[in-house]
Design a protein around this motif. Structure first.
Motif, PDB file in Angstrom:
ATOM      1  N   ASP A 214      39.333  34.158  26.317  1.00 39.56           N
ATOM      2  CA  ASP A 214      38.616  34.908  24.871  1.00 39.56           C
ATOM      3  C   ASP A 214      36.673  35.070  25.018  1.00 39.56           C
ATOM      4  OD1 ASP A 214      41.057  35.346  24.153  1.00 39.56           O
ATOM      5  OD2 ASP A 214      40.849  34.460  22.690  1.00 39.56           O
ATOM      6  N   ASN A 215      36.757  34.263  25.722  1.00 36.14           N
ATOM      7  CA  ASN A 215      35.306  33.515  26.075  1.00 36.14           C
ATOM      8  C   ASN A 215      34.537  34.406  26.862  1.00 36.14           C
ATOM      9  OD1 ASN A 215      34.816  32.176  24.325  1.00 36.14           O
ATOM     10  ND2 ASN A 215      35.125  30.453  25.484  1.00 36.14           N
ATOM     11  N   SER A 216      35.266  34.382  28.488  1.00 38.20           N
ATOM     12  CA  SER A 216      34.244  35.425  29.262  1.00 38.20           C
ATOM     13  C   SER A 216      34.707  36.263  28.861  1.00 38.20           C
ATOM     14  CB  SER A 216      34.914  35.061  30.738  1.00 38.20           C
ATOM     15  OG  SER A 216      36.902  34.770  31.162  1.00 38.20           O
ATOM     16  N   ASN A 217      35.835  37.096  28.383  1.00 38.21           N
ATOM     17  CA  ASN A 217      36.782  38.821  28.528  1.00 38.21           C
ATOM     18  C   ASN A 217      37.320  38.603  27.367  1.00 38.21           C
ATOM     19  OD1 ASN A 217      37.381  40.825  29.070  1.00 38.21           O
ATOM     20  ND2 ASN A 217      39.062  39.973  30.697  1.00 38.21           N
ATOM     21  N   PRO A 218      36.029  38.729  26.042  1.00 39.74           N
ATOM     22  CA  PRO A 218      36.656  38.865  24.303  1.00 39.74           C
ATOM     23  C   PRO A 218      37.389  40.348  24.760  1.00 39.74           C
ATOM     24  CG  PRO A 218      34.801  39.501  25.267  1.00 39.74           C
ATOM     25  CD  PRO A 218      35.242  39.030  26.167  1.00 39.74           C
ATOM     26  N   ILE A 219      38.692  39.836  23.352  1.00 39.46           N
ATOM     27  CA  ILE A 219      39.571  40.651  23.137  1.00 39.46           C
ATOM     28  C   ILE A 219      38.692  42.146  22.449  1.00 39.46           C
ATOM     29  CG2 ILE A 219      41.504  41.672  21.655  1.00 39.46           C
ATOM     30  CD1 ILE A 219      42.440  39.171  22.218  1.00 39.46           C
ATOM     31  N   ILE A 220      38.671  43.093  22.342  1.00 42.78           N
ATOM     32  CA  ILE A 220      38.214  44.344  22.325  1.00 42.78           C
ATOM     33  C   ILE A 220      39.296  45.168  21.149  1.00 42.78           C
ATOM     34  CG2 ILE A 220      36.807  46.628  22.131  1.00 42.78           C
ATOM     35  CD1 ILE A 220      35.540  43.924  22.960  1.00 42.78           C
ATOM     36  N   ALA A 221      40.574  46.041  22.142  1.00 43.10           N
ATOM     37  CA  ALA A 221      41.855  46.091  20.890  1.00 43.10           C
ATOM     38  C   ALA A 221      42.444  45.299  21.346  1.00 43.10           C
ATOM     39  CB  ALA A 221      41.241  47.408  20.692  1.00 43.10           C
ATOM     40  N   ASP A 222      43.007  44.669  21.120  1.00 40.16           N
ATOM     41  CA  ASP A 222      44.822  43.396  21.357  1.00 40.16           C
ATOM     42  C   ASP A 222      45.533  44.907  22.424  1.00 40.16           C
ATOM     43  OD1 ASP A 222      45.588  41.160  21.820  1.00 40.16           O
ATOM     44  OD2 ASP A 222      47.135  42.184  20.323  1.00 40.16           O
ATOM     45  N   PRO A 223      45.943  44.664  22.703  1.00 31.76           N
ATOM     46  CA  PRO A 223      45.819  43.512  24.526  1.00 31.76           C
ATOM     47  C   PRO A 223      44.496  43.697  25.384  1.00 31.76           C
ATOM     48  CG  PRO A 223      47.386  45.176  24.878  1.00 31.76           C
ATOM     49  CD  PRO A 223      47.015  45.267  23.522  1.00 31.76           C
ATOM     50  N   LEU A 224      44.054  45.683  24.695  1.00 28.51           N
ATOM     51  CA  LEU A 224      42.819  45.359  25.985  1.00 28.51           C
ATOM     52  C   LEU A 224      41.230  44.170  25.323  1.00 28.51           C
ATOM     53  CD1 LEU A 224      42.636  49.264  25.509  1.00 28.51           C
ATOM     54  CD2 LEU A 224      44.214  47.286  27.030  1.00 28.51           C
ATOM     55  N   ARG A 225      40.904  43.999  26.449  1.00 27.47           N
ATOM     56  CA  ARG A 225      39.485  43.301  26.719  1.00 27.47           C
ATOM     57  C   ARG A 225      38.892  43.651  27.467  1.00 27.47           C
ATOM     58  NH1 ARG A 225      41.094  37.778  25.650  1.00 27.47           N
ATOM     59  NH2 ARG A 225      43.453  37.435  25.384  1.00 27.47           N
ATOM     60  N   LEU A 226      37.480  43.200  26.655  1.00 23.55           N
ATOM     61  CA  LEU A 226      35.937  44.010  27.464  1.00 23.55           C
ATOM     62  C   LEU A 226      35.983  44.616  28.759  1.00 23.55           C
ATOM     63  CD1 LEU A 226      32.808  44.427  26.191  1.00 23.55           C
ATOM     64  CD2 LEU A 226      32.981  42.352  27.819  1.00 23.55           C
ATOM     65  N   PHE A 227      36.803  44.279  29.838  1.00 20.37           N
ATOM     66  CA  PHE A 227      36.960  44.879  31.004  1.00 20.37           C
ATOM     67  C   PHE A 227      37.953  45.773  31.421  1.00 20.37           C
ATOM     68  CE2 PHE A 227      34.192  41.017  32.364  1.00 20.37           C
ATOM     69  CZ  PHE A 227      34.123  41.460  33.405  1.00 20.37           C
ATOM     70  N   HIS A 228      39.058  45.678  30.525  1.00 17.51           N
ATOM     71  CA  HIS A 228      39.663  46.999  30.086  1.00 17.51           C
ATOM     72  C   HIS A 228      38.476  48.194  30.069  1.00 17.51           C
ATOM     73  CE1 HIS A 228      43.004  43.328  29.861  1.00 17.51           C
ATOM     74  NE2 HIS A 228      43.485  43.975  31.410  1.00 17.51           N
ATOM     75  N   ILE A 229      37.692  48.443  29.622  1.00 20.68           N
ATOM     76  CA  ILE A 229      36.958  48.953  28.758  1.00 20.68           C
ATOM     77  C   ILE A 229      35.808  49.788  29.952  1.00 20.68           C
ATOM     78  CG2 ILE A 229      35.907  50.085  26.207  1.00 20.68           C
ATOM     79  CD1 ILE A 229      38.076  47.880  25.073  1.00 20.68           C
ATOM     80  N   CYS A 230      35.408  51.072  29.773  1.00 22.64           N
ATOM     81  CA  CYS A 230      34.125  51.396  29.721  1.00 22.64           C
ATOM     82  C   CYS A 230      33.195  50.624  29.432  1.00 22.64           C
ATOM     83  CB  CYS A 230      34.299  52.902  30.316  1.00 22.64           C
ATOM     84  SG  CYS A 230      34.045  53.410  28.896  1.00 22.64           S
ATOM     85  N   PRO A 231      32.365  50.760  30.121  1.00 24.49           N
ATOM     86  CA  PRO A 231      30.984  50.359  29.529  1.00 24.49           C
ATOM     87  C   PRO A 231      29.735  51.452  28.342  1.00 24.49           C
ATOM     88  CG  PRO A 231      30.097  50.763  31.632  1.00 24.49           C
ATOM     89  CD  PRO A 231      31.204  50.920  31.789  1.00 24.49           C
ATOM     90  N   ILE A 232      28.596  51.952  27.504  1.00 29.36           N
ATOM     91  CA  ILE A 232      28.369  53.086  27.711  1.00 29.36           C
ATOM     92  C   ILE A 232      27.021  52.789  27.887  1.00 29.36           C
ATOM     93  CG2 ILE A 232      26.275  53.299  25.463  1.00 29.36           C
ATOM     94  CD1 ILE A 232      28.651  51.455  23.729  1.00 29.36           C
ATOM     95  N   SER A 233      27.174  53.832  28.740  1.00 28.92           N
ATOM     96  CA  SER A 233      25.625  54.150  29.470  1.00 28.92           C
ATOM     97  C   SER A 233      24.467  55.189  29.688  1.00 28.92           C
ATOM     98  CB  SER A 233      26.800  54.399  31.244  1.00 28.92           C
ATOM     99  OG  SER A 233      27.778  53.821  31.291  1.00 28.92           O
ATOM    100  N   ASP A 234      23.831  55.785  30.372  1.00 26.60           N
ATOM    101  CA  ASP A 234      22.773  56.758  29.845  1.00 26.60           C
ATOM    102  C   ASP A 234      23.421  57.285  31.872  1.00 26.60           C
ATOM    103  OD1 ASP A 234      21.583  55.505  27.725  1.00 26.60           O
ATOM    104  OD2 ASP A 234      20.094  54.346  29.143  1.00 26.60           O
ATOM    105  N   GLY A 235      23.048  58.578  32.248  1.00 26.59           N
ATOM    106  CA  GLY A 235      22.755  58.875  33.095  1.00 26.59           C
ATOM    107  C   GLY A 235      23.363  60.127  33.121  1.00 26.59           C
ATOM    108  N   ALA A 236      22.708  61.291  33.712  1.00 27.53           N
ATOM    109  CA  ALA A 236      23.394  62.672  34.190  1.00 27.53           C
ATOM    110  C   ALA A 236      23.761  63.244  35.613  1.00 27.53           C
ATOM    111  CB  ALA A 236      22.012  63.959  33.882  1.00 27.53           C
ATOM    112  N   ALA A 237      24.445  63.822  35.670  1.00 27.98           N
ATOM    113  CA  ALA A 237      24.956  64.639  36.736  1.00 27.98           C
ATOM    114  C   ALA A 237      24.895  66.141  36.797  1.00 27.98           C
ATOM    115  CB  ALA A 237      26.437  64.479  37.292  1.00 27.98           C
ATOM    116  N   ALA A 238      24.531  66.706  38.421  1.00 24.90           N
ATOM    117  CA  ALA A 238      24.678  68.003  38.415  1.00 24.90           C
ATOM    118  C   ALA A 238      25.450  68.740  39.463  1.00 24.90           C
ATOM    119  CB  ALA A 238      22.841  68.795  37.953  1.00 24.90           C
ATOM    120  N   ILE A 239      25.818  69.989  39.024  1.00 24.42           N
ATOM    121  CA  ILE A 239      25.899  70.985  40.505  1.00 24.42           C
ATOM    122  C   ILE A 239      25.857  72.172  40.277  1.00 24.42           C
ATOM    123  CG2 ILE A 239      28.164  69.498  40.728  1.00 24.42           C
ATOM    124  CD1 ILE A 239      29.694  71.565  39.560  1.00 24.42           C
ATOM    125  N   ILE A 240      25.119  72.880  41.836  1.00 20.32           N
ATOM    126  CA  ILE A 240      24.592  74.587  41.600  1.00 20.32           C
ATOM    127  C   ILE A 240      26.310  74.978  42.124  1.00 20.32           C
ATOM    128  CG2 ILE A 240      23.629  76.320  42.300  1.00 20.32           C
ATOM    129  CD1 ILE A 240      22.343  74.341  41.044  1.00 20.32           C
TER     130      ILE A 240
END
Ligand SMILES: [Zn+2]
Lengths: 407, 118
Positions: A214-240
């Motif tokens: 629970d300390n290294s990988n806290p529960i967010i929405a049981d059974p899912l923990r932090l490492f089962h969930i994507c982060p909040i990120s900045d960024g952009a991608a483009a194609i022509i």
């Protein structure tokens, strides 16, 4: 229908990019794509921009028009596509339609989001939760992670799968992300554990012990923990995108979008007859396969929408790679590794590459272009010729699938 | 404020399909006339989660359980479950009308929640 070719790509680093605002990110990705496609001197017919919450996160509206102005592409047509976390996929689809129909011959598609500057706890969760059905879901305290928790629990029970197998998906995606120089997390979970041990935060015999602490990988929405969930990120991608007939004028190794599909499902997730089935993906990927005259067996590499690791498991089934209920087990058995039978998310996926909402649908296509051109470096899937994406808007109620092939 | 909220669904008059009352037309046959029916008896827990990182409006609660239930007459619903300990898929619950949070303006928000049958 005209052939639709991708002749260039651009991709900012994903992560916490403090020195860049949303417009900077969109311009960086766009300019890189213009360079990559040798179209700096070309006139563009249209620009399609995918971004989910620029109003809520950045106090911006009219950003497609502002982007065209900033890039010196006036009088190109400019549209902003908003389709939740599938805004990027919707922008690619709009660009595809413009070229395929013959209305346009040169199009820029860009997706991006800037969100890590928001510090209010719960603000982003709350903004994203506005996707859910207000009366039936959101007013009870539903968030996107909680819908993923509900899906995970019923999936694990129904198919006799193990939570560790969902962890295996995260472990794989972090391992892949460690090989991707633009990923948010270029670090294996094994390395997170090692750093924690060095800092004296604990001692774990296995990675699964680390991931169930629970300390290294806290529960967010049981059974899912932090490492089962994507982060909040900045960024952009483009194609022509351009008409396939003229693609070779600009680049030696164009990639064609030969199949594209999009479908919806019930807004209220529990109204789906079988909650573990993503019918919108079954329908949209079937459309893409039919248009391209391909089957799941023809796919060499896939970029799936693992905002939560349960989604990669379920999507790998409903996109046709594995039988229903076998996706998590297949990942556990290593069948989706870069050198496995069907490599999934060599980029690191949303989990490790990161998930700047509106950028993701475009970034998935960029990764496939790199894979098909043989430019994916250490995460290269050997002789990749055909790839498919799944970009997920809302919670499975709006899904876009894009199939690409070498020209 | 009423002291009760009816847990209801719409049953299509033409094909009998059961669906949420927010749909204006039947998801199966496109018909637009329905009988509104009430959830009946106890319900069974289909799946649940315990949320530890709630959205803004629910931050004051810290942590709570959410579940999807199905009633004997087929109606499904999502709601909070009290207490949040010792839950398991398949357990029987009953709906109770209760305060679920204070909204951002500080007003109390009520809805049905699901509780263990004593
Ligand atoms: Zn009907």
């Amino acid at each position: 229908m005209n052939k639709v070719a991708i002749i260039g790509v651009g991709h900012t680093k994903f992560g916490k990019l403090e020195e860049k605002n949303l417009m900077d990110l969109l311009c960086d990705a766009s300019l890189e794509a213009l360079n990559d496609s040798n179209t700096n001197d070309e006139n563009f017919d249209s620009v399609y921009l995918g971004a989910m919450c620029p109003g809520e996160f950045n106090h911006l509206s009219g950003i497609a028009s502002a982007l065209v102005d900033r890039l010196g592409l006036i009088p190109a047509a400019a549209d902003h596509l908003k389709n939740g976390p599938a805004s990027g996929g919707s922008a690619v689809k709009a660009g595809f339609h413009a070229i395929a129909s013959g209305m346009n011959s040169m199009v820029l598609v860009v997706g991006g989001e800037k969100m890590t500057h928001i510090s209010t706890p719960g603000y982003i969760t709350s903004a994203v939760a506005t996707l859910t059905h207000h009366q039936a879901e959101r007013r009870h305290g539903t968030s996107l992670p909680s819908l993923a928790g509900l899906l995970s629990r019923i999936y694990l029970e129904k198919y006799n799968a193990k939570l560790e197998w969902l962890s295996d998906i995260a472990i794989k995606n972090h391992r892949n992300g460690a090989l991707n120089p633009i990923a948010h997390f270029q670090k294996k979970i094994e390395d997170f554990m090692e750093s924690a041990v060095k800092k004296g935060k604990g001692n774990w015999n296995t990675i699964y012990e680390f991931l169930s602490d629970d300390n290294s990988n806290p529960i967010i929405a049981d059974p899912l923990r932090l490492f089962h969930i994507c982060p909040i990120s900045d960024g952009a991608a483009a194609i022509i995108l351009c008409n396939g007939e003229i693609a070779k004028k600009f680049c030696d190794n164009p990639v064609l979008i030969t199949g594209i599909g999009q479908a919806t499902d019930t807004h209220i997730t529990y109204e789906r007859e079988d909650i573990t089935v993503l019918n919108a993906l079954r329908v949209s990927s079937d459309q893409a396969y039919r248009m391209a005259k391909k089957t799941p067996k023809d796919i060499d590499v896939a970029e799936l929408h693992d905002a939560f690791e349960i989604l990669e498991a379920v999507e790998s089934e409903d996109i046709g790679f594995f039988k229903k209920g076998e996706g998590a087990r297949a990942a556990h058995e290593g069948r989706t590794e870069i050198d496995g039978e069907i490599p999934i998310n060599p980029s690191g996926g949303l989990k490790a590459r990161g998930h700047p909402l509106g950028a993701t649908g475009v970034a998935q296509v960029v990764e496939l272009v790199w894979q098909l051109r043989g430019e994916a470096g250490k995460r290269q899937v050997s002789d990749a010729q055909t790839g498919i994406t799944c970009n997920f808007g809302g919670f499975g109620n709006n899904i876009i699938s894009i199939l690409v092939e070498r020209m | 404020m009423s002291n009760k909220e009816n847990l209801v669904s719409n049953k299509c008059k033409k094909c009998g399909y059961l669906q949420d009352i927010s749909h204006l037309r039947c998801l199966k046959c496109k018909n637009n006339t329905f009988d509104t029916i009430e959830a009946n008896g106890t319900c069974v827990l289909l799946t649940y989660t315990i949320l530890k990182a709630p959205p803004l409006e629910f931050r004051d609660k810290g942590s709570y359980a959410l579940g999807v239930v199905q009633f004997e007459n087929g109606i499904r619903a999502l709601g909070q479950i009290f207490p949040k300990e010792n839950l398991r898929i398949g357990m029987k619950l009953k709906p109770v009308y209760e305060k679920i949070c204070n909204n951002l303006d500080g007003n109390e928000v009520y809805s049905y929640v699901f509780k263990l049958i004593e």
